[in-house]
Design a protein around this motif. Structure first.
Motif, PDB file in Angstrom:
ATOM      1  N   GLU A  53      46.802 -26.978   9.700  1.00  0.00           N
ATOM      2  CA  GLU A  53      47.773 -27.391  10.718  1.00  0.00           C
ATOM      3  C   GLU A  53      47.037 -28.101  11.854  1.00  0.00           C
ATOM      4  O   GLU A  53      46.913 -29.306  11.855  1.00  0.00           O
ATOM      5  CB  GLU A  53      48.589 -26.194  11.195  1.00  0.00           C
ATOM      6  CG  GLU A  53      49.746 -26.621  12.077  1.00  0.00           C
ATOM      7  CD  GLU A  53      50.661 -25.476  12.457  1.00  0.00           C
ATOM      8  OE1 GLU A  53      50.237 -24.313  12.422  1.00  0.00           O
ATOM      9  OE2 GLU A  53      51.814 -25.762  12.822  1.00  0.00           O
ATOM     10  N   SER A  54      46.493 -27.329  12.803  1.00  0.00           N
ATOM     11  CA  SER A  54      45.734 -27.961  13.896  1.00  0.00           C
ATOM     12  C   SER A  54      44.305 -28.271  13.472  1.00  0.00           C
ATOM     13  O   SER A  54      43.636 -29.101  14.070  1.00  0.00           O
ATOM     14  CB  SER A  54      45.692 -27.031  15.101  1.00  0.00           C
ATOM     15  OG  SER A  54      44.873 -25.907  14.803  1.00  0.00           O
ATOM     16  N   GLY A  55      43.835 -27.560  12.440  1.00  0.00           N
ATOM     17  CA  GLY A  55      42.460 -27.722  11.990  1.00  0.00           C
ATOM     18  C   GLY A  55      41.485 -26.766  12.656  1.00  0.00           C
ATOM     19  O   GLY A  55      40.299 -26.757  12.322  1.00  0.00           O
TER      20      GLY A  55
ATOM     21  N   PHE B 271      47.838 -26.825   1.129  1.00  0.00           N
ATOM     22  CA  PHE B 271      48.916 -27.489   1.884  1.00  0.00           C
ATOM     23  C   PHE B 271      48.374 -28.155   3.146  1.00  0.00           C
ATOM     24  O   PHE B 271      47.527 -27.582   3.834  1.00  0.00           O
ATOM     25  CB  PHE B 271      49.971 -26.466   2.313  1.00  0.00           C
ATOM     26  CG  PHE B 271      50.558 -25.676   1.186  1.00  0.00           C
ATOM     27  CD1 PHE B 271      51.282 -26.300   0.176  1.00  0.00           C
ATOM     28  CD2 PHE B 271      50.392 -24.293   1.134  1.00  0.00           C
ATOM     29  CE1 PHE B 271      51.820 -25.559  -0.868  1.00  0.00           C
ATOM     30  CE2 PHE B 271      50.928 -23.545   0.090  1.00  0.00           C
ATOM     31  CZ  PHE B 271      51.646 -24.187  -0.910  1.00  0.00           C
ATOM     32  N   ILE B 272      48.877 -29.335   3.410  1.00  0.00           N
ATOM     33  CA  ILE B 272      48.588 -29.988   4.690  1.00  0.00           C
ATOM     34  C   ILE B 272      49.907 -30.208   5.398  1.00  0.00           C
ATOM     35  O   ILE B 272      50.844 -30.781   4.829  1.00  0.00           O
ATOM     36  CB  ILE B 272      47.864 -31.339   4.515  1.00  0.00           C
ATOM     37  CG1 ILE B 272      46.506 -31.125   3.839  1.00  0.00           C
ATOM     38  CG2 ILE B 272      47.662 -32.020   5.876  1.00  0.00           C
ATOM     39  CD1 ILE B 272      45.681 -32.386   3.674  1.00  0.00           C
ATOM     40  N   LYS B 273      49.988 -29.706   6.627  1.00  0.00           N
ATOM     41  CA  LYS B 273      51.223 -29.860   7.374  1.00  0.00           C
ATOM     42  C   LYS B 273      51.335 -31.275   7.905  1.00  0.00           C
ATOM     43  O   LYS B 273      50.366 -31.859   8.385  1.00  0.00           O
ATOM     44  CB  LYS B 273      51.263 -28.854   8.512  1.00  0.00           C
ATOM     45  CG  LYS B 273      52.602 -28.203   8.548  1.00  0.00           C
ATOM     46  CD  LYS B 273      52.696 -27.203   9.620  1.00  0.00           C
ATOM     47  CE  LYS B 273      52.966 -25.856   9.020  1.00  0.00           C
ATOM     48  NZ  LYS B 273      53.381 -24.893  10.026  1.00  0.00           N
TER      49      LYS B 273
ATOM     50  N   VAL C   7      53.274 -30.585   3.335  1.00  0.00           N
ATOM     51  CA  VAL C   7      54.498 -29.829   3.635  1.00  0.00           C
ATOM     52  C   VAL C   7      55.045 -30.338   4.971  1.00  0.00           C
ATOM     53  O   VAL C   7      54.278 -30.782   5.823  1.00  0.00           O
ATOM     54  CB  VAL C   7      54.277 -28.288   3.677  1.00  0.00           C
ATOM     55  CG1 VAL C   7      53.946 -27.743   2.314  1.00  0.00           C
ATOM     56  CG2 VAL C   7      53.220 -27.883   4.693  1.00  0.00           C
ATOM     57  N   PRO C   8      56.367 -30.268   5.151  1.00  0.00           N
ATOM     58  CA  PRO C   8      56.945 -30.745   6.412  1.00  0.00           C
ATOM     59  C   PRO C   8      56.455 -29.926   7.604  1.00  0.00           C
ATOM     60  O   PRO C   8      55.974 -28.803   7.429  1.00  0.00           O
ATOM     61  CB  PRO C   8      58.454 -30.571   6.210  1.00  0.00           C
ATOM     62  CG  PRO C   8      58.605 -29.656   5.058  1.00  0.00           C
ATOM     63  CD  PRO C   8      57.388 -29.786   4.213  1.00  0.00           C
ATOM     64  N   ASN C   9      56.577 -30.495   8.759  1.00  0.00           N
ATOM     65  CA  ASN C   9      56.104 -29.832   9.972  1.00  0.00           C
ATOM     66  C   ASN C   9      57.063 -28.726  10.409  1.00  0.00           C
ATOM     67  O   ASN C   9      57.729 -28.811  11.434  1.00  0.00           O
ATOM     68  CB  ASN C   9      55.923 -30.874  11.080  1.00  0.00           C
ATOM     69  CG  ASN C   9      55.145 -30.305  12.250  1.00  0.00           C
ATOM     70  OD1 ASN C   9      54.576 -29.224  12.159  1.00  0.00           O
ATOM     71  ND2 ASN C   9      55.128 -31.029  13.347  1.00  0.00           N
TER      72      ASN C   9
END
Ligand code: IMP
Ligand code: MG
Length: 179
Positions: A102-104, A128-130, A147-149
């Motif tokens: 997400e934020s990393g 998964f990558i947001k 994946v969607p945010n």
């Protein structure tokens, strides 16, 4: 549990197919290497268990616990790592298995920590990558789905430590968060 889900984002079948593809690619790429599969607890545990059985190579496994302090759906940015320091990282070609980016923050802390211990090589497999703003330089070696945010649960991912055992990835009904 299914009754708490608003919609399914990625089905059990689609995950299975993708995990098999990833396993085949990893098997090709790590032939002859001293492979250590590193599971980032807790979220990656389901992916890890499935993926390792699709990798047809001798390898070792290990676990590292990463947690960020924060409320249930928002990470605080402060990452805590817990690891068994007796493992000699420098002997291995490490493949980090992570659930979601997400934020990393989680991966940044973890990869920095691992690099400081001089592994033979360091690679990343991310399921998964947001779909949100991230570091343009960021590029996993192996990757499953966008994946969607939205906040998603299942296949290892939790809301307040629950729903990890759902076999698919979905979004919870609004009313669950307002309980
Ligand atoms: P990052 O550090 O912001 O990249 O967030 C990554 C960590 O936050 C992951 O390892 C997950 O444990 C958790 N996380 C991020 N997004 C979600 C989500 O949608 N559902 C459940 N956990 C999430
Ligand atoms: Mg995680």
């Amino acid at each position: 549990m299914n009754k708490d889900i608003e919609k399914i984002i990625i089905s059990e079948e689609d995950i299975k197919t993708r995990v098999e593809q990833l396993g085949r690619r990893i098997t090709e790429d790590f032939k002859g290497k001293n492979l250590l599969l590193l599971c980032i607890l807790k979220g990656s545990v389901v992916f890890f268990g499935d993926l390792m059985r699709k990798i047809d190579l001798p390898c070792e496994i290990d676990f590292i616990k990463a947690s960020s302090y924060g409320d249930y759906t928002q990470s605080s940015g402060i990452v805590k790592l817990q690891y068994d320091v007796s493992t000699d990282i420098s002997k291995y070609d490490i493949l980090v298995i992570e659930d979601i980016y997400e934020s990393g923050n989680t991966l940044k802390s973890l990869m920095t920590y691992l690099e400081a211990h001089n592994p033979k090589s360091l690679s990343l497999c991310l399921l998964f990558i947001k779909d949100c703003k991230h570091d343009a330089a960021f590029k996993p070696d192996y990757f499953g789905f966008n994946v969607p945010n939205e906040f998603v649960v299942g296949y290892g991912l939790d809301y307040a430590q629950k729903y990890r055992n759902l076999p698919y990835v979905g979004v919870l009904k609004e009313e669950i968060y307002n309980k």
